[in-house]
Design a protein around this motif. Structure first.
Motif, PDB file in Angstrom:
ATOM      1  N   ALA A  43     -27.973 -21.308 -21.564  1.00 35.46           N
ATOM      2  CA  ALA A  43     -28.360 -22.353 -22.526  1.00 35.46           C
ATOM      3  C   ALA A  43     -27.353 -22.481 -23.656  1.00 35.46           C
ATOM      4  N   SER A  82     -24.903 -25.300 -23.197  1.00 33.79           N
ATOM      5  CA  SER A  82     -25.437 -26.647 -22.993  1.00 33.79           C
ATOM      6  C   SER A  82     -24.632 -27.684 -23.778  1.00 33.79           C
ATOM      7  N   THR A  89     -25.736 -30.600 -24.532  1.00 33.03           N
ATOM      8  CA  THR A  89     -26.682 -31.428 -25.279  1.00 33.03           C
ATOM      9  C   THR A  89     -27.282 -30.621 -26.431  1.00 33.03           C
ATOM     10  N   ASP A 114     -31.015 -26.374 -22.894  1.00 31.47           N
ATOM     11  CA  ASP A 114     -30.992 -26.892 -21.535  1.00 31.47           C
ATOM     12  C   ASP A 114     -29.906 -26.161 -20.763  1.00 31.47           C
ATOM     13  N   LEU A 115     -30.150 -25.897 -19.513  1.00 30.20           N
ATOM     14  CA  LEU A 115     -29.132 -25.243 -18.694  1.00 30.20           C
ATOM     15  C   LEU A 115     -27.982 -26.213 -18.457  1.00 30.20           C
ATOM     16  N   PRO A 116     -26.745 -25.739 -18.497  1.00 26.44           N
ATOM     17  CA  PRO A 116     -25.582 -26.651 -18.334  1.00 26.44           C
ATOM     18  C   PRO A 116     -25.360 -27.043 -16.882  1.00 26.44           C
ATOM     19  N   ALA A 155     -20.506 -27.898 -19.203  1.00 27.63           N
ATOM     20  CA  ALA A 155     -20.602 -26.777 -20.129  1.00 27.63           C
ATOM     21  C   ALA A 155     -19.782 -27.083 -21.366  1.00 27.63           C
ATOM     22  N   PRO A 195     -28.898 -25.288 -29.508  1.00 25.30           N
ATOM     23  CA  PRO A 195     -28.405 -24.087 -28.793  1.00 25.30           C
ATOM     24  C   PRO A 195     -27.513 -23.160 -29.625  1.00 25.30           C
TER      25      PRO A 195
END
Length: 265
Positions: A30, A33, A35, A39-41, A45, A231
């Motif tokens: 995360a 991320s 964003t 969120d998982l990339p 990345a 993040p």
């Protein structure tokens, strides 16, 4: 039947390891991320959240405070815990076992209960300074780790080595410095490592003893995620995790993880 039982045991061990490591792997993923949400990339990345750590307001003073409290409480715990362990192991004190149990009892108490009790006690005696109160509270947290480790280490130490050093011309301080402390160096290292980690990430006790100007890193991180859940904290947590892994590697090189876990013969 025995092979099936062994395979089942290995499968459970692997599942347990994955269960323990999964949250750490998720927070590391995360942190990359692209964003501004956790969120998982999957689609890419980004390292921008690592660069943002340096600009976070109030985080560096909080990190410095946590390091100060962790190192000072560990140093004081090593001195006090070692002296108490020597008294328990060699002092032939009446009620030594009960004293040892009382010394490590904070390990078995919920952190919130310990924090509330320390807050009420400090208020009762009129002790309101935040920084010294925080240091004394962390001393209560770290002392049991040192006492427990040093009692175990001293129980295996051959005290006739001290007597041999005395007969060879050493004084008591010299025999302690040249014989006892080098022999117990692994125990000091393990006790210090556990003590630093227990103090550095302590939240339930610290939250009751901080004020507006005195906030440790875990408290600052929780406040930040309530205000801006991006993040950045995942990146900071990943760096702390890497720092912990470096400490474990150093301890493994110096002592050995099996000895730290108490499984070495």
């Amino acid at each position: 039947m025995r092979t099936a039982a062994l395979a089942f045991s290995w499968a459970m061990a692997i599942l347990a390891c994955l269960f323990l490591l999964a949250p750490l792997l998720v927070i590391a993923a995360a942190s990359l991320s692209p964003t501004p949400v956790f969120d998982l990339p999957v689609g890419g990345a980004s390292w921008k959240w690592y660069g943002r750590i340096a600009s976070l307001e109030g985080f560096w003073p909080a990190l410095w405070l946590s390091l100060q409290i962790a190192l000072l409480s560990t140093a004081l715990s090593l001195v006090a815990g070692t002296m108490a362990a020597v008294a328990i192991v060699r002092g032939r004190l009446p009620g030594a076992e009960a004293f040892a149990a009382a010394l490590v009892s904070p390990l078995m108490m919920p952190g919130l209960v310990l924090g509330i009790a320390l807050l009420q006690y400090f208020r009762g005696v009129g002790f309101t300074a935040s920084w010294p109160a925080l240091l004394l509270a962390h001393l209560v947290v770290t002392l049991p780790y040192v006492a427990r480790t040093m009692i175990a280490g001293l129980s295996r130490f051959d005290f006739t080595l001290i007597e041999a050093a005395l007969t060879l011309g050493c004084t008591w301080p010299q025999s302690v410095l040249r014989v006892m402390i080098p022999a117990l160096a692994p125990s000091f290292l393990v006790a210090g490592l556990f003590s630093v980690l227990a103090s550095f990430d302590n939240y339930p006790v610290s939250i009751f003893l901080t004020d507006v100007r005195t906030k440790t890193l875990p408290i600052k991180m929780l406040q930040y995620i309530e205000e801006a859940p991006d993040p950045t904290l995942a990146a900071l947590s990943t760096l702390i995790l890497l720092g912990t892994l470096v400490l474990l590697v150093i301890a493994d090189r110096a002592v050995g993880l099996s000895r730290m876990a108490g499984t070495a013969e």
